[in-house]
Design a protein around this motif. Sequence first.
Motif, PDB file in Angstrom:
ATOM      1  N   SER A 143      78.955  39.372  33.884  1.00  0.00           N
ATOM      2  CA  SER A 143      78.065  40.520  34.100  1.00  0.00           C
ATOM      3  C   SER A 143      78.730  41.818  33.668  1.00  0.00           C
ATOM      4  N   ALA A 144      80.034  41.962  33.968  1.00  0.00           N
ATOM      5  CA  ALA A 144      80.757  43.173  33.585  1.00  0.00           C
ATOM      6  C   ALA A 144      80.811  43.327  32.067  1.00  0.00           C
ATOM      7  N   LEU A 145      80.818  42.215  31.340  1.00  0.00           N
ATOM      8  CA  LEU A 145      80.839  42.248  29.875  1.00  0.00           C
ATOM      9  C   LEU A 145      79.434  42.289  29.283  1.00  0.00           C
ATOM     10  N   GLY A 146      78.409  42.173  30.131  1.00  0.00           N
ATOM     11  CA  GLY A 146      77.039  42.193  29.645  1.00  0.00           C
ATOM     12  C   GLY A 146      76.661  40.956  28.862  1.00  0.00           C
ATOM     13  N   LYS A 147      77.283  39.824  29.195  1.00  0.00           N
ATOM     14  CA  LYS A 147      77.024  38.586  28.463  1.00  0.00           C
ATOM     15  C   LYS A 147      76.377  37.539  29.366  1.00  0.00           C
ATOM     16  N   ASN A 148      75.612  36.638  28.759  1.00  0.00           N
ATOM     17  CA  ASN A 148      75.066  35.507  29.501  1.00  0.00           C
ATOM     18  C   ASN A 148      76.200  34.568  29.904  1.00  0.00           C
ATOM     19  N   LEU A 149      76.077  33.971  31.076  1.00  0.00           N
ATOM     20  CA  LEU A 149      77.038  32.979  31.532  1.00  0.00           C
ATOM     21  C   LEU A 149      76.444  31.599  31.312  1.00  0.00           C
ATOM     22  N   VAL A 150      77.139  30.775  30.538  1.00  0.00           N
ATOM     23  CA  VAL A 150      76.717  29.403  30.263  1.00  0.00           C
ATOM     24  C   VAL A 150      77.572  28.480  31.129  1.00  0.00           C
ATOM     25  N   ILE A 151      76.948  27.827  32.106  1.00  0.00           N
ATOM     26  CA  ILE A 151      77.678  26.951  33.026  1.00  0.00           C
ATOM     27  C   ILE A 151      77.423  25.506  32.622  1.00  0.00           C
ATOM     28  N   MET A 152      78.464  24.825  32.209  1.00  0.00           N
ATOM     29  CA  MET A 152      78.307  23.430  31.806  1.00  0.00           C
ATOM     30  C   MET A 152      77.973  22.566  33.004  1.00  0.00           C
ATOM     31  N   ASP A 153      76.943  21.720  32.865  1.00  0.00           N
ATOM     32  CA  ASP A 153      76.548  20.781  33.908  1.00  0.00           C
ATOM     33  C   ASP A 153      77.262  19.459  33.636  1.00  0.00           C
ATOM     34  N   ILE A 154      78.326  19.186  34.400  1.00  0.00           N
ATOM     35  CA  ILE A 154      79.140  17.993  34.143  1.00  0.00           C
ATOM     36  C   ILE A 154      78.326  16.724  34.320  1.00  0.00           C
ATOM     37  N   SER A 155      77.460  16.694  35.343  1.00  0.00           N
ATOM     38  CA  SER A 155      76.716  15.468  35.641  1.00  0.00           C
ATOM     39  C   SER A 155      75.821  15.036  34.484  1.00  0.00           C
ATOM     40  N   SER A 156      75.240  15.993  33.756  1.00  0.00           N
ATOM     41  CA  SER A 156      74.355  15.639  32.641  1.00  0.00           C
ATOM     42  C   SER A 156      75.093  15.574  31.311  1.00  0.00           C
ATOM     43  N   SER A 157      76.365  15.973  31.299  1.00  0.00           N
ATOM     44  CA  SER A 157      77.128  15.991  30.045  1.00  0.00           C
ATOM     45  C   SER A 157      77.971  14.741  29.849  1.00  0.00           C
ATOM     46  N   ILE A 158      78.469  14.179  30.955  1.00  0.00           N
ATOM     47  CA  ILE A 158      79.319  12.996  30.856  1.00  0.00           C
ATOM     48  C   ILE A 158      78.441  11.763  30.680  1.00  0.00           C
ATOM     49  N   SER A 159      78.773  10.962  29.695  1.00  0.00           N
ATOM     50  CA  SER A 159      77.997   9.767  29.368  1.00  0.00           C
ATOM     51  C   SER A 159      78.856   8.524  29.517  1.00  0.00           C
ATOM     52  N   SER A 160      78.196   7.417  29.841  1.00  0.00           N
ATOM     53  CA  SER A 160      78.917   6.141  29.952  1.00  0.00           C
ATOM     54  C   SER A 160      79.111   5.488  28.581  1.00  0.00           C
ATOM     55  N   LEU A 161      78.435   6.022  27.586  1.00  0.00           N
ATOM     56  CA  LEU A 161      78.533   5.455  26.246  1.00  0.00           C
ATOM     57  C   LEU A 161      79.756   5.993  25.509  1.00  0.00           C
ATOM     58  N   LEU A 162      80.454   5.129  24.814  1.00  0.00           N
ATOM     59  CA  LEU A 162      81.682   5.487  24.125  1.00  0.00           C
ATOM     60  C   LEU A 162      81.445   6.613  23.125  1.00  0.00           C
ATOM     61  N   GLY A 163      82.216   7.675  23.233  1.00  0.00           N
ATOM     62  CA  GLY A 163      82.162   8.768  22.280  1.00  0.00           C
ATOM     63  C   GLY A 163      81.094   9.805  22.562  1.00  0.00           C
ATOM     64  N   LYS A 164      80.136   9.519  23.460  1.00  0.00           N
ATOM     65  CA  LYS A 164      79.035  10.441  23.703  1.00  0.00           C
ATOM     66  C   LYS A 164      79.483  11.679  24.494  1.00  0.00           C
ATOM     67  N   THR A 165      80.412  11.509  25.438  1.00  0.00           N
ATOM     68  CA  THR A 165      80.842  12.641  26.265  1.00  0.00           C
ATOM     69  C   THR A 165      81.470  13.731  25.405  1.00  0.00           C
ATOM     70  N   GLY A 166      82.360  13.337  24.505  1.00  0.00           N
ATOM     71  CA  GLY A 166      83.005  14.312  23.624  1.00  0.00           C
ATOM     72  C   GLY A 166      81.991  15.044  22.760  1.00  0.00           C
ATOM     73  N   ALA A 167      80.997  14.310  22.251  1.00  0.00           N
ATOM     74  CA  ALA A 167      79.966  14.928  21.415  1.00  0.00           C
ATOM     75  C   ALA A 167      79.121  15.898  22.226  1.00  0.00           C
ATOM     76  N   ASN A 168      78.799  15.522  23.473  1.00  0.00           N
ATOM     77  CA  ASN A 168      78.001  16.400  24.335  1.00  0.00           C
ATOM     78  C   ASN A 168      78.741  17.697  24.646  1.00  0.00           C
ATOM     79  N   ILE A 169      80.014  17.570  24.988  1.00  0.00           N
ATOM     80  CA  ILE A 169      80.807  18.759  25.327  1.00  0.00           C
ATOM     81  C   ILE A 169      80.952  19.662  24.105  1.00  0.00           C
ATOM     82  N   LYS A 170      81.121  19.063  22.936  1.00  0.00           N
ATOM     83  CA  LYS A 170      81.229  19.866  21.712  1.00  0.00           C
ATOM     84  C   LYS A 170      79.948  20.659  21.475  1.00  0.00           C
ATOM     85  N   LYS A 171      78.786  20.084  21.801  1.00  0.00           N
ATOM     86  CA  LYS A 171      77.514  20.799  21.653  1.00  0.00           C
ATOM     87  C   LYS A 171      77.484  22.036  22.547  1.00  0.00           C
ATOM     88  N   ILE A 172      77.973  21.881  23.780  1.00  0.00           N
ATOM     89  CA  ILE A 172      77.972  23.005  24.719  1.00  0.00           C
ATOM     90  C   ILE A 172      78.928  24.095  24.245  1.00  0.00           C
TER      91      ILE A 172
END
Length: 367
Positions: A143-172
Amino acid sequence: MNERHLLDIIRAGLNGDKVLLEHAALAFSRSLKKELPATSEKIIALLGDHSFFGGNSLRADGVKAPPTNPDSSLDMAIIVAPDESRYPRPKLNEYLSLSIDNFLEERANIATLLRNGIMPSNKILLTGAPGTGKTMLARYLASALGKNLVIMDISSSISSLLGKTGANIKKILNYAKSTSSVLLLDEFDAIAKRRDDNTDLGELKRVVNVLLMEMEEWPSSSLLIATSNHPELLDRAIWRRFDFHMDIGLPDVLGIRDILFDLLSEQMRNDADRTFLGDVAGLLDGVSAADVCRFTNSVKRRMILKKEIFLCALIYELGPMNLTKKNKGLLCVIAKDSFVDLTVRQLADLTGLSSSGVQHHLSKLKN
């Protein structure tokens, strides 16, 4: 005029590489400093304004939709608009307050740093026990910098499929970079654990590698904040990627008193209430800032719903707090002094002490 810098700027723009764009524009500006000083200053000003004020604020042009998990279609991040009235500066000790001031001063003088060929800090690690105010501080900084805060949702980002978690986090991470936002990676140790942890099956090791590469190329127009309750679990290479590290401890008695006075200012009627509240701060020594805030809300609710006076509501809401035995004994003395009709049995129910324990504390501490 350096042709290579100009080609790098064009290449970075076409590829959407904000880090290369910043570095190439900075180098290009410095190459023009002697021949075209006015143009050089204009480039620095553009870089400084973009880095500090950020871009796609919810208060301005709207916000780009956060990335979604392709398997569940759930949003992988929560977007919080800057609001200094809603997210005020947390009350921290003098050293931490000075560190925050220094960081904000640095961000406010980005153009000066760029003019001297220095890139500003853009990654902060906040550590400390639960309830010490790490997330609150991240909300305040955004807020002090006047920027939006993007909060990563771990529960929806972590995947049980191989390689998907890293790809999801990279998107965020890419989303935060492209929107010049403040990215908050809460509970960072969940995705940045030491790679020598033999209990991990290998997926999180790949996630750490993704984080290391992305953090190395983090643009100054964005800010990354990570929080951890267990910093000892973080991979050692991760530590070196952060420009700032702030360890937020439990508030001392003076800090607790400041929080109490701030949040209960409207409930106090006179100097006696103020003096009593100052004594209560001593009883809460060792309690987290979040628990102190919850305590003040409980006092307010009790005063409204049970029509109790300030002193009475304070004493009864202190009962459920996680006080030491000594402080529970002090509470018995304070309560008995304030309400002489209170019985030993009532004080035992109030504090969780045995009746004999209450009597012991009353006799010992009263003397």
